[in-house]
Design an enzyme around this catalytic site. Structure first.
Site, PDB file in Angstrom:
ATOM      1  NE  ARG A  46       7.009   7.709   9.277  1.00  0.00           N
ATOM      2  CZ  ARG A  46       6.280   8.232   8.275  1.00  0.00           C
ATOM      3  NH1 ARG A  46       6.735   9.161   7.931  1.00  0.00           N
ATOM      4  NH2 ARG A  46       5.170   7.529   8.459  1.00  0.00           N
ATOM      5  CE  LYS A 145       3.391  -4.009  -6.511  1.00  0.00           C
ATOM      6  NZ  LYS A 145       2.306  -3.594  -5.714  1.00  0.00           N
ATOM      7  CE  LYS A 179      -1.019 -14.195  -4.686  1.00  0.00           C
ATOM      8  NZ  LYS A 179      -2.166 -14.000  -3.914  1.00  0.00           N
ATOM      9  CD  GLU A 213      -6.705  -6.621  -6.671  1.00  0.00           C
ATOM     10  OE1 GLU A 213      -6.368  -7.031  -5.728  1.00  0.00           O
ATOM     11  OE2 GLU A 213      -6.057  -5.630  -7.498  1.00  0.00           O
ATOM     12  CG  HIS A 237       1.684  -8.925  -8.617  1.00  0.00           C
ATOM     13  ND1 HIS A 237       2.796  -8.959  -7.559  1.00  0.00           N
ATOM     14  CD2 HIS A 237       0.907  -7.893  -7.898  1.00  0.00           C
ATOM     15  CE1 HIS A 237       2.694  -8.435  -6.532  1.00  0.00           C
ATOM     16  NE2 HIS A 237       1.636  -7.638  -6.682  1.00  0.00           N
ATOM     17  CE  LYS A 335      -6.364  -2.253  -6.960  1.00  0.00           C
ATOM     18  NZ  LYS A 335      -5.560  -3.169  -6.012  1.00  0.00           N
TER      19      LYS A 335
HETATM   20  C1  BG6 Z   1      -0.461  -5.683  -4.533  1.00  0.00           C
HETATM   21  C2  BG6 Z   1      -0.996  -4.555  -4.891  1.00  0.00           C
HETATM   22  O1  BG6 Z   1       0.914  -5.847  -4.770  1.00  0.00           O
HETATM   23  O2  BG6 Z   1      -1.150  -6.845  -4.694  1.00  0.00           O
HETATM   24  C3  BG6 Z   1      -2.612  -4.349  -4.642  1.00  0.00           C
HETATM   25  O3  BG6 Z   1      -0.344  -3.374  -4.697  1.00  0.00           O
HETATM   26  C4  BG6 Z   1      -3.361  -5.565  -4.963  1.00  0.00           C
HETATM   27  O4  BG6 Z   1      -3.149  -3.371  -5.496  1.00  0.00           O
HETATM   28  C5  BG6 Z   1      -2.689  -6.932  -4.401  1.00  0.00           C
HETATM   29  O5  BG6 Z   1      -4.639  -5.614  -4.505  1.00  0.00           O
HETATM   30  C6  BG6 Z   1      -3.132  -8.053  -4.925  1.00  0.00           C
HETATM   31  O6  BG6 Z   1      -2.887  -9.273  -4.158  1.00  0.00           O
HETATM   32  P1  BG6 Z   1      -3.371 -10.481  -4.016  1.00  0.00           P
HETATM   33  O7  BG6 Z   1      -2.509 -11.587  -3.202  1.00  0.00           O
HETATM   34  O8  BG6 Z   1      -4.751 -10.133  -3.166  1.00  0.00           O
HETATM   35  O9  BG6 Z   1      -3.877 -10.979  -4.994  1.00  0.00           O
END
Ligand code: BG6
Length: 489
Positions: A46, A145, A179, A213, A237, A335
């Site tokens: 934008r 996504k 991956k 995470e 995922h 998280k």
């Molecule tokens: C993303 C999510 O799709 O994947 C994030 O929106 C998440 O919230 C991320 O942190 C995790 O990806 P990776 O590759 O770091 O495991």
């Protein structure tokens, strides 16, 4: 072989993903000579700026995110020379025309479009490009996504894009499929004779999939609030990982065969309902705490108001099919957990009869387990029973030992590719195997919708956990009441 794309039109080019992942990945591919000879990138966002100003932002991004050993002034300059920039805001017809003119000036080779924008812009952007004559047979489109926020809205997106592009030209991105570690699940299952005969309910007690995470929201609260862990991580995922673990062996490694089997597994997921959802799911939200010794503010504090969005979810899933009946799949993601750890545990059943049991003697016989670690390092551990050295006057003593394979070591020295390198190259070369087909996305949403509807109808709220812990105690109870426990190293 489909034709290779000659132009990549990237929407959302000023965004975080483009800077951290997409441009560095394209740069790596170019350094390795993997991009087509005449290949250009038309970037769009934008913000109003000219080519030079945009290239400066990419030069900066490469300094931070490209592999340092590949950084070289001449190569960077040559890469930047392939990038032009054309601003577009939704609904601005003049800007669209200007972008189209620039795209056409790059030549008439096949085009790949990459939408790294909010999903609300997917359809208008594709329609704008089609209206301008840029969508012709051979044009591909990739979408990040989320594809919708539930089944109904994902169908709307899929219908709108499907009206302009045939399914084989639509590339729905789930970066986990790019991956190496996730692709390796197929190598493990179908490249070895060893596991397949045991890969079913006769030998497997349960499966665990954990994607933990350490990060919190990192300034993404405006996207994340109202979305939550179920839709952000499980819908895409984790269900993709589950589908690869659970699917029947495909006949061939091609996009139709692989995705046919994945979608069958996804369709076998038993929907939850308001009566059972509380027993089968836990929603958590982190409050303040410490992750790896660093103080972290709670989710609601970061947001600035109370919220019922979950940052942790644990689920007990069932697949109603011949192979998996009676085998729970426990899924967990969150998280602000203590470690960044993505792991799959295949818990085998005990041996049918133990010859080592003698009243008062011997030792406990642990059932075998296969642990597949996807992140941060890649490793496989098979837990086996072994005899402890000794003269066994009190009976044979057994102990669990791990047969460990570190793929990180086995392939040391080989470059591990960023997931987006693989996905961008497959997009440019027209291979959809590692992208999500419409029926997969819709099967994923069907199951997720049953959970969100269950939560809504039963009024299931988040329970809190301290940042830096493995989630609320209810998440632990979810599996422990079945006599199992989460595998945490
Ligand atoms: C993303 C999510 O799709 O994947 C994030 O929106 C998440 O919230 C991320 O942190 C995790 O990806 P990776 O590759 O770091 O495991």
């Amino acid at each position: 072989m489909p034709d290779k794309s000659a132009t990549l039109i990237l929407f959302g080019a000023t965004g975080d993903l483009a800077h951290r992942m997409l441009f560095p990945s394209l740069y790596h591919l170019r350094c390795d000579g993997l991009l087509p000879e005449r290949f250009n990138i038309l970037a769009s966002g934008r913000t109003e700026m000219d080519d030079a100003a945009f290239r400066d932002t990419i030069a900066e991004a490469l300094k931070t995110y490209a592999q340092p050993e590949l950084l070289d002034e001449a190569r960077v300059a040559a890469f930047l020379g392939t990038i032009i920039y054309s601003p577009v805001s939704a609904g601005n017809g003049d800007q669209f025309e200007a972008l189209t003119a620039r795209a056409k000036a790059l030549g008439d080779g096949p085009i790949a479009i990459y939408l790294s924008t909010p999903p609300s812009l997917f359809a208008p952007t594709a329609q704008g490009l089609a209206g301008a004559g840029l969508v012709v047979p051979g044009t591909r489109i990739a979408m990040e996504k989320p594809i919708g926020k539930d089944l109904a809205s994902s169908k709307e997106v899929n219908d709108a894009i499907g009206a302009l592009f045939p399914e084989e030209q639509i590339f729905r991105v789930d970066h986990y499929l790019g991956k190496e570690t996730v692709q390796n699940l197929m190598a493990l299952r179908f490249g070895n004779r060893l596991f397949e005969p045991l890969w079913n309910s006769s030998a497997i007690d349960h499966v665990q999939i954990t994607v933990a995470e350490t990060v919190g929201l990192e300034g993404r609260v405006s996207y994340y609030d109202g979305v939550g862990a179920l839709k952000d991580m499980v819908q895409n995922h984790m269900l993709q990982i589950l589908s690869i673990i659970a699917m029947e062996p495909p006949a061939r490694m091609d996009s139709t065969s692989v995705r046919d089997e994945k979608v069958k597994a996804l369709r076998s997921l038993r929907p939850m309902d308001p009566e059972n959802v509380r027993n089968l799911s836990v929603r958590g939200q982190y409050r303040d705490g410490a992750v790896k010794g660093k103080l972290v503010a709670g989710y609601a504090e970061e947001l600035g108001q109370p919220s019922d969005t979950e940052t942790f979810v644990a689920l007990k899933a069932h697949l109603d099919n011949w192979r998996w009946t009676g085998v729970p799949f426990y899924l967990r993601t969150g998280k602000c957990m203590p470690n960044r750890q993505s792991e799959i545990l295949i818990q085998f059943k005990p041996v049918t009869h133990s010859i080592f049991r003698r009243s008062g003697f011997g030792s406990a016989l642990e059932p075998n387990a296969l642990i597949i670690r996807l992140q941060p390092d890649e490793a496989i551990r098979l837990c086996l029973m072994a005899k402890r050295p000794g003269l066994d006057r009190d009976g044979v003593k057994l102990q669990e030992i791990g047969l460990d394979v570190s793929l990180t070591h086995a392939f040391a020295g080989e470059r591990r590719r960023v997931a987006y390198e693989r996905l961008l190259l497959d997009l440019i070369e027209g291979d959809t195997t590692l992208f999500v087909r419409r029926d997969e996305v819709e099967a994923q949403w069907t199951w997720i919708d049953s959970i969100t509807a269950g939560w809504k109808e039963s009024g299931q709220k988040v329970v809190h956990y301290a940042a830096g812990t493995w989630g609320p105690s209810a998440g632990i109870a979810l599996i422990e009441r079945d006599g199992a426990s989460w595998y945490d190293d």
